[in-house]
Scaffold this motif. Structure first.
Motif, PDB file in Angstrom:
ATOM      1  N   UNK A 341     -13.311 -40.575 -14.656  1.00 21.58           N
ATOM      2  CA  UNK A 341     -13.571 -39.319 -13.945  1.00 21.58           C
ATOM      3  C   UNK A 341     -14.113 -38.268 -14.914  1.00 21.58           C
ATOM      4  N   UNK A 342     -13.527 -38.197 -16.107  1.00 25.81           N
ATOM      5  CA  UNK A 342     -13.997 -37.243 -17.110  1.00 25.81           C
ATOM      6  C   UNK A 342     -15.405 -37.566 -17.590  1.00 25.81           C
ATOM      7  N   UNK A 343     -15.777 -38.860 -17.513  1.00 23.44           N
ATOM      8  CA  UNK A 343     -17.121 -39.277 -17.917  1.00 23.44           C
ATOM      9  C   UNK A 343     -18.159 -39.024 -16.832  1.00 23.44           C
ATOM     10  N   UNK A 344     -17.710 -38.479 -15.705  1.00 21.24           N
ATOM     11  CA  UNK A 344     -18.650 -38.129 -14.642  1.00 21.24           C
ATOM     12  C   UNK A 344     -18.809 -39.176 -13.567  1.00 21.24           C
ATOM     13  N   UNK A 428     -19.050 -32.459  -5.704  1.00 21.48           N
ATOM     14  CA  UNK A 428     -19.036 -31.042  -6.079  1.00 21.48           C
ATOM     15  C   UNK A 428     -19.200 -30.834  -7.585  1.00 21.48           C
ATOM     16  N   UNK A 429     -18.763 -31.803  -8.389  1.00 20.17           N
ATOM     17  CA  UNK A 429     -18.803 -31.648  -9.853  1.00 20.17           C
ATOM     18  C   UNK A 429     -20.089 -32.182 -10.464  1.00 20.17           C
ATOM     19  N   UNK A 430     -21.116 -32.479  -9.607  1.00 20.69           N
ATOM     20  CA  UNK A 430     -22.389 -33.016 -10.115  1.00 20.69           C
ATOM     21  C   UNK A 430     -22.171 -34.230 -11.010  1.00 20.69           C
ATOM     22  N   UNK A 431     -21.633 -35.321 -10.466  1.00 19.69           N
ATOM     23  CA  UNK A 431     -21.311 -36.496 -11.279  1.00 19.69           C
ATOM     24  C   UNK A 431     -22.560 -37.183 -11.807  1.00 19.69           C
ATOM     25  N   UNK A 432     -22.376 -37.994 -12.836  1.00 20.30           N
ATOM     26  CA  UNK A 432     -23.471 -38.778 -13.395  1.00 20.30           C
ATOM     27  C   UNK A 432     -23.585 -40.135 -12.724  1.00 20.30           C
ATOM     28  N   UNK A 433     -22.458 -40.634 -12.183  1.00 16.42           N
ATOM     29  CA  UNK A 433     -22.456 -41.901 -11.450  1.00 16.42           C
ATOM     30  C   UNK A 433     -21.629 -41.726 -10.189  1.00 16.42           C
ATOM     31  N   UNK A 434     -22.197 -42.116  -9.048  1.00 15.68           N
ATOM     32  CA  UNK A 434     -21.478 -42.081  -7.776  1.00 15.68           C
ATOM     33  C   UNK A 434     -21.280 -43.515  -7.316  1.00 15.68           C
TER      34      UNK A 434
END
Length: 517
Positions: A341-344, A428-434
């Motif tokens: 999660x911290x890695x996006x 909402x947190x603009x992730x790098x991987x969904x």
């Protein structure tokens, strides 16, 4: 059911089913309002509407799970006692749920017989039941080995068992809830043929589905609910998909279109990854997969072929037994969801009720549940409730979540609104991987369009999206490339222009072996 009996049914003077002015409220919410419908023997009726339109409430009233506040139901000219599933079954009403209710460790025959015999019966009529099951399977094109263990059956075969359960109980009115949600295109085609044969034998069928093209293909008539009210009834051959969607939503609905876009750096890589179950059965074998920024990769396959293993790896719930997993170019050496999660990495789980939310928690509590290390919401060990509630109000507004406010228990949301909450929380947190598992399953046309647009927006902002779906139409419309998973093996990337029937065959392992890694 004999042909003579079917002829008698079809020629009966009374309609198979009559709903007279059905109304039902839950507190201040009007779920059904003065709904009147008729269904004839031998007819397939498509029952359509948005999530929360009142379809499930109406069917639960029909099957005796709920009691209507007002109105009556007649089945073949006889009044149906309210609030009694036993009376509904005795009257000839069968309900096939979207999520199967089978005991996987039992045989097909045991599942069909369960609940049909008195415990005081001196001996089970298994021999007669076996013959009846064989005959029903042959009559309606639902052949399944009565001795087969349900756990060993394909998804399509399990659905046949669910339908056979109702036919064995002499159902004359059959309600199917999202019957093709987990089927491949070839399995769906087989189901359509079965429904047409059943209608030809005199059964009355109610088909609930959000796949409008399928409804128009199978049904003779459609009925549309909106806001608990019956807003339209049409002959299926007089209306098209776009007009149906507009009736359901109240405005014209357009599916978003994927536009070509150059890809960025890899955000997820599996290099020769193998995963074994606890009993050493392989879940993934020598799997290679890359998801880039600005890219949607569709992972398609029949349920149970290793999708869950891929998801668990990407979300930090497990580690490979062989091979290498990389997130954002960094090798992952420990299974730790919080680190992912911290890695996006944002996840949209397949089962929103069991894995997506804690139903008894309030909306704002579920929104921050995966983000408790964020100083925005937790500082020096203290929960910042005002900030969490403010963030939740923003999600409610931006994602159009229908609710009573941030303090509402999450379990009281409709399925579509619960999905919007989960997607909003993740994006909402603009992730790098969904990692999106079945993100539009069971959603209405308007909600599907919204979910698809959200995923395309995430792609445009630079996220890589791993879309795990059993809906080939969804994969073909959204994905930049498609990977087929079959028995834990991944195919080489295919492009959306690839033939849909060929992909369906690859999902069933009937073709395409040369495409596997």
């Amino acid at each position: 059911m004999t042909s003579a009996r079917a002829t008698t049914m079809a020629s009966a003077a009374a309609p198979a089913l009559v709903l007279n002015s059905i109304s039902k409220c839950f507190g201040d919410t009007q779920a059904n309002r003065d709904i009147s419908l008729q269904l004839r023997a031998g007819e397939v009726l498509g029952l359509l509407g948005e999530n929360g339109a009142g379809k499930t409430t109406l069917i639960n009233i029909l099957f005796g799970h709920y009691v209507a506040d007002s109105g009556t139901i007649e089945v073949f000219g006889q009044p149906l006692p309210a609030g009694s599933p036993r009376a509904a079954i005795a009257a000839g009403i069968g309900l096939v749920h979207q999520h199967f209710t089978l005991a996987s460790n039992l045989s097909v025959l045991d599942n069909v017989l369960a609940g049909t015999e008195s415990v005081w019966r001196p001996r089970s009529a298994r021999r007669q039941a076996y013959a009846t099951l064989r005959a029903l399977g042959q009559q309606f094109g639902l052949a399944v080995d009565p001795d087969a263990r349900v756990a060993d059956l394909s998804v399509g075969e399990r659905q046949r068992v669910e339908i056979l359960k109702s036919l064995y109980r002499k159902a004359r009115i059959l309600v199917l809830d999202e019957p093709t949600a987990v089927l491949t295109p070839l399995e769906s085609l087989s189901l359509f043929n079965t429904l047409q044969r059943m209608a030809g034998e005199g059964l009355a069928i109610i088909l609930i589905s959000h796949k409008l093209d399928e409804v128009l293909r199978v049904a003779q008539r459609v009925a549309v609910l909106r806001g608990g009210v019956l807003v339209a009834q049409r002959a299926a051959d007089t209306i098209n998909r776009a007009d149906l969607a507009e009736l359901m939503v109240g405005q014209r609905v357009l599916r978003p279109q994927r536009q070509p876009m150059p890809t960025g750096q890899p955000v997820l890589q599996l290099e020769a990854v193998s995963v074994r179950a606890a009993h050493h059965q392989p879940l993934l074998s020598d799997a290679r997969l890359t998801v880039h920024a600005h890219q949607i990769v569709g992972l398609v396959g029949v349920a149970g072929n290793g999708q869950r293993a891929v998801v668990d790896l990407a979300c930090g719930l497990s580690m490979p037994h062989a091979g290498q997993l990389e997130i954002n170019g960094q090798v992952v050496r420990h299974a730790q969801p919080s680190r992912m999660h911290s890695a996006g990495v944002a996840r949209i789980p397949e089962d929103r009720h069991e894995e997506g939310v804690v139903g008894d928690l309030r909306l704002w509590e579920n929104v921050i549940l995966e983000d408790l290390r964020n100083p925005r919401f937790v500082r020096l060990g203290w929960l910042r409730r005002d900030a969490a509630r403010a963030h939740t109000r923003t999600l409610i507004r931006d994602y159009g979540i229908r609710c009573t406010g941030t303090e509402q228990a999450t379990r009281l949301l409709s399925g579509g609104n619960m999905q919007k909450l989960i997607i909003g929380r993740g994006l909402a947190a603009n992730p790098r991987l969904v990692v999106a598992c079945q993100p539009a399953r069971g959603l209405d046309e308007g909600a599907v369009a919204d979910v698809h647009q959200r995923l395309l927006d995430a792609r445009a902002r630079g996220a890589g999206v791993l879309l795990i779906t059993e809906d080939l139409d969804e994969a073909l419309s959204l994905a930049d490339c498609i990977v087929v998973i079959q028995r834990g093996r991944l195919s080489s990337p295919l492009f959306p222009e690839y033939d849909v029937q060929q992909i369906g065959l690859m999902m069933l392992d009937e073709a395409g072996a040369e495409h596997a890694h």
